[in-house]
Each structure stands twice: as structure tokens, then as C-alpha cells.
Scaffold this motif. Sequence first.
Motif, PDB file in Angstrom:
ATOM      1  N   VAL A  30     -21.860 -59.179 -62.103  1.00 59.57           N
ATOM      2  CA  VAL A  30     -23.282 -59.772 -61.586  1.00 59.57           C
ATOM      3  C   VAL A  30     -24.696 -59.191 -61.891  1.00 59.57           C
ATOM      4  N   ASP A  31     -24.269 -57.738 -62.310  1.00 56.55           N
ATOM      5  CA  ASP A  31     -25.346 -55.988 -62.668  1.00 56.55           C
ATOM      6  C   ASP A  31     -25.656 -56.882 -63.878  1.00 56.55           C
ATOM      7  N   ARG A  32     -24.952 -57.612 -64.776  1.00 54.73           N
ATOM      8  CA  ARG A  32     -25.418 -57.788 -66.036  1.00 54.73           C
ATOM      9  C   ARG A  32     -25.930 -58.845 -66.206  1.00 54.73           C
ATOM     10  N   ARG A  33     -25.931 -59.953 -65.236  1.00 53.23           N
ATOM     11  CA  ARG A  33     -26.997 -61.105 -64.728  1.00 53.23           C
ATOM     12  C   ARG A  33     -28.102 -60.536 -64.267  1.00 53.23           C
ATOM     13  N   ILE A  34     -28.247 -59.860 -63.631  1.00 51.30           N
ATOM     14  CA  ILE A  34     -29.373 -59.271 -62.993  1.00 51.30           C
ATOM     15  C   ILE A  34     -30.095 -58.916 -63.929  1.00 51.30           C
ATOM     16  N   ALA A  35     -29.328 -57.681 -64.749  1.00 50.33           N
ATOM     17  CA  ALA A  35     -30.537 -57.472 -65.942  1.00 50.33           C
ATOM     18  C   ALA A  35     -30.770 -58.333 -66.907  1.00 50.33           C
ATOM     19  N   LEU A  45     -17.785 -65.745 -60.480  1.00 46.65           N
ATOM     20  CA  LEU A  45     -16.983 -66.003 -59.795  1.00 46.65           C
ATOM     21  C   LEU A  45     -15.738 -66.526 -60.811  1.00 46.65           C
ATOM     22  N   ALA A  46     -15.361 -67.429 -60.599  1.00 45.03           N
ATOM     23  CA  ALA A  46     -14.964 -68.370 -61.199  1.00 45.03           C
ATOM     24  C   ALA A  46     -14.300 -68.343 -62.434  1.00 45.03           C
ATOM     25  N   HIS A  47     -15.482 -67.556 -63.374  1.00 40.10           N
ATOM     26  CA  HIS A  47     -14.884 -66.801 -64.529  1.00 40.10           C
ATOM     27  C   HIS A  47     -14.091 -65.694 -64.152  1.00 40.10           C
ATOM     28  N   ALA A  48     -14.504 -64.744 -64.133  1.00 36.48           N
ATOM     29  CA  ALA A  48     -14.212 -63.258 -63.592  1.00 36.48           C
ATOM     30  C   ALA A  48     -12.332 -63.553 -63.099  1.00 36.48           C
ATOM     31  N   LEU A  49     -11.911 -64.441 -62.314  1.00 39.81           N
ATOM     32  CA  LEU A  49     -11.362 -65.452 -61.805  1.00 39.81           C
ATOM     33  C   LEU A  49     -10.029 -66.005 -62.519  1.00 39.81           C
ATOM     34  N   GLY A  50     -11.208 -66.861 -63.900  1.00 35.24           N
ATOM     35  CA  GLY A  50     -10.055 -67.286 -63.848  1.00 35.24           C
ATOM     36  C   GLY A  50     -10.042 -68.840 -63.731  1.00 35.24           C
ATOM     37  N   ARG A  60     -12.489 -60.610 -49.686  1.00 35.29           N
ATOM     38  CA  ARG A  60     -11.817 -61.733 -49.145  1.00 35.29           C
ATOM     39  C   ARG A  60     -12.661 -62.468 -50.374  1.00 35.29           C
ATOM     40  N   ILE A  61     -12.800 -63.567 -50.759  1.00 37.07           N
ATOM     41  CA  ILE A  61     -13.435 -63.995 -52.333  1.00 37.07           C
ATOM     42  C   ILE A  61     -14.725 -64.570 -51.361  1.00 37.07           C
ATOM     43  N   ASP A  62     -14.563 -65.156 -50.006  1.00 38.09           N
ATOM     44  CA  ASP A  62     -15.536 -65.654 -49.507  1.00 38.09           C
ATOM     45  C   ASP A  62     -16.564 -64.426 -49.128  1.00 38.09           C
ATOM     46  N   ALA A  63     -16.388 -63.085 -48.653  1.00 34.87           N
ATOM     47  CA  ALA A  63     -17.089 -62.107 -48.263  1.00 34.87           C
ATOM     48  C   ALA A  63     -17.713 -62.018 -49.551  1.00 34.87           C
ATOM     49  N   LEU A  64     -17.109 -61.990 -51.057  1.00 32.27           N
ATOM     50  CA  LEU A  64     -17.597 -60.856 -52.386  1.00 32.27           C
ATOM     51  C   LEU A  64     -18.449 -61.718 -52.633  1.00 32.27           C
ATOM     52  N   LEU A  65     -18.427 -63.643 -51.925  1.00 34.19           N
ATOM     53  CA  LEU A  65     -19.162 -64.476 -52.838  1.00 34.19           C
ATOM     54  C   LEU A  65     -20.429 -64.354 -51.912  1.00 34.19           C
ATOM     55  N   ARG A  66     -21.160 -64.098 -50.822  1.00 36.80           N
ATOM     56  CA  ARG A  66     -21.752 -64.062 -49.946  1.00 36.80           C
ATOM     57  C   ARG A  66     -22.439 -62.454 -50.306  1.00 36.80           C
ATOM     58  N   GLU A  67     -22.125 -61.717 -50.994  1.00 39.91           N
ATOM     59  CA  GLU A  67     -22.476 -60.252 -51.419  1.00 39.91           C
ATOM     60  C   GLU A  67     -23.366 -61.092 -52.133  1.00 39.91           C
ATOM     61  N   ALA A  68     -22.738 -61.656 -53.376  1.00 38.99           N
ATOM     62  CA  ALA A  68     -23.168 -61.778 -54.120  1.00 38.99           C
ATOM     63  C   ALA A  68     -24.207 -62.799 -54.552  1.00 38.99           C
ATOM     64  N   ARG A  69     -24.356 -64.148 -53.492  1.00 36.53           N
ATOM     65  CA  ARG A  69     -25.731 -65.449 -52.986  1.00 36.53           C
ATOM     66  C   ARG A  69     -26.895 -64.250 -53.159  1.00 36.53           C
ATOM     67  N   ALA A  70     -26.621 -63.137 -52.574  1.00 38.04           N
ATOM     68  CA  ALA A  70     -27.738 -62.086 -51.892  1.00 38.04           C
ATOM     69  C   ALA A  70     -28.177 -61.631 -53.118  1.00 38.04           C
ATOM     70  N   ARG A  71     -27.974 -61.990 -54.228  1.00 38.62           N
ATOM     71  CA  ARG A  71     -28.543 -61.011 -55.340  1.00 38.62           C
ATOM     72  C   ARG A  71     -28.851 -62.184 -56.549  1.00 38.62           C
ATOM     73  N   ARG A 129     -12.494 -57.495 -58.532  1.00 37.61           N
ATOM     74  CA  ARG A 129     -13.829 -57.333 -58.004  1.00 37.61           C
ATOM     75  C   ARG A 129     -14.818 -56.796 -58.776  1.00 37.61           C
ATOM     76  N   GLU A 130     -14.731 -55.701 -59.006  1.00 40.65           N
ATOM     77  CA  GLU A 130     -15.271 -54.794 -60.011  1.00 40.65           C
ATOM     78  C   GLU A 130     -15.507 -55.653 -61.089  1.00 40.65           C
TER      79      GLU A 130
END
Length: 271
Positions: free
Chosen positions: A54-59, A23-28, A2-13, A47-48
Motif C-alpha cells: 500500500v505504501d509503495r502504491r501511494i508513492a 491484499l489478494a496478491h499479498a495473501l495468494g 481481521r481481513i475486513d478491518a485491514l481492507l477498510r484501513e487500506a480503502r481509505a488510502r 499484514r506488514e
Amino acid sequence: MRIDALLREARARLPDGEAEILLAHALGHSPAWLYAHGDDEIDVHAREGFRELVDRRIAGEPVAYLVGRRGFWTLDLDVTPATLIPRPETERLVELAMKRIPSGDARVADLGTGSGAIALALATERPRAHVIATDTSADALAVARGNAKRLGLSRVDFREGSWYAPVADEHFDVIVSNPPYIAASDPHLAHGDLRHEPASALSSGADGLDAIRVIAAGATAHLVEGGWLLVEHGYDQGAAVRQVFTDAGLLDVATAQDLEHRDRVTLGRSP
């Protein structure tokens, strides 16, 4: 997932707010849309794609380059690695310039326009002004022209060349610039978003003032009588830039502070 679960995962990073933007950009969709659809399922491909962002931002890649947009003034601007990322403190330069642009058919020059942020903001607020924006980068000018076309701002003339070279013997009521002003040896250039922005738009000589010296030296030759030059600079460069302006023959030289009470824009008037 789900979108909310994916957001929680990314917010931790990621820092606050960045997960929603990516995520808004990725989904349009807009970030607000995400909250209304938190229980929607997101497919594997989306999702991928988001996780790659997210990985590119962390980099270290700037969010603005990842999504290709940055808000400035009242505008939503396209940006690329060919352009400096517009920053909120530069809006102070726009604000001060607006107060000095005549209400009629004024002429304004924006030197080193990059994405066109300053030129387009001024053209929006002063629709009768003829704005000429210069830059040495053809790639940056392509982005700026695209922004002007999308925003319907046809009275901005983009020209390729260094500082005053593209305007020859022309004169202006107001000249503005957010030039490179970071010292070449400044360690900040190796950190954060600055690592990914064009070096030519960031640093200028041993003390960071080489470009400002060129701009100030040519100002009186390109300003009408009583016309204004306004230049953005670093928080610790106010005194040095005032001296540069004074040495160039400008009058009523002063430095204005930004919203955080730091020196940000120095201005001076042509005799």
C-alpha cells in the motif's frame, strides 16, 4: 487484525478496487476469496507485507508492477518494469487487426512487443497465423517469451532488434505496433504510472511521431500486396499520423476511434 478491518484501513488510502487487488496478491488468493473470509485473522507478517505494498502504491508504483500481472484481451500477462503496462485501449488495435488477418496461414508482425500483449492476443484468436514479435529490449522479450510459454502459444517467434531490423526481407499480411508516441516534453511523463514505465516505450521525439515515421516508411517493403499496417497513437495525433501514412505510400488510410470516441488507431494498406 481481521481481513475486513485491514481492507477498510487500506480503502481509505487507495482508489476504488486497488486495496482488494493488493491484499489478494499479498495473501495468494483471489479478490473474491477476501469477501468470503472477511472475518479471518491475518498474521503480522502478511499484514506488514500488505501495508508495504500500500505504501509503495501511494508513492506512485503501478499496481501492475506491484502484483506482476495485468489482464489484457482474454489473457493474464506477466509484466515488469521492463515492459509497458498493457492498457484497455490497445485492445482496439487487436480488434481491428483480427479483421484483416487472413483465416489461413497468415504472417503477422508485432513491432515493439513489450510484454507480448498484442502478439499473444492475436495468436490466441488466429491460431494458424505465424506471429513474429520484435523488441529492442532483451528484458522485455524475456517477459514476453515467458508469457507465451505459460499460455502455450508456440507459434509466436520473438526477435531482438529495432523495428524491422529483425525481420530483414520478410513480408507480412498484417503489421501492428503500439510504439512510443508521447512527445518528449509532455508533462504527463512526470506523473502517475508513466513515471515508472520504460521511457523508450513511451516517448519518441519532439512531437512523439519519430517511431511511427520509421514504421510507416518501412511498411510497404515488408507488407504483401494489399497487406495492412495498423498503429496505435495518441488521441490528438490522428491527422498527423494519417499524413505520415499517406507520405509513406499507403492507401485507404483511415483512423479508428476507441470506446471513448477518441482517435486511437490509424491503418493503411500496401499498394
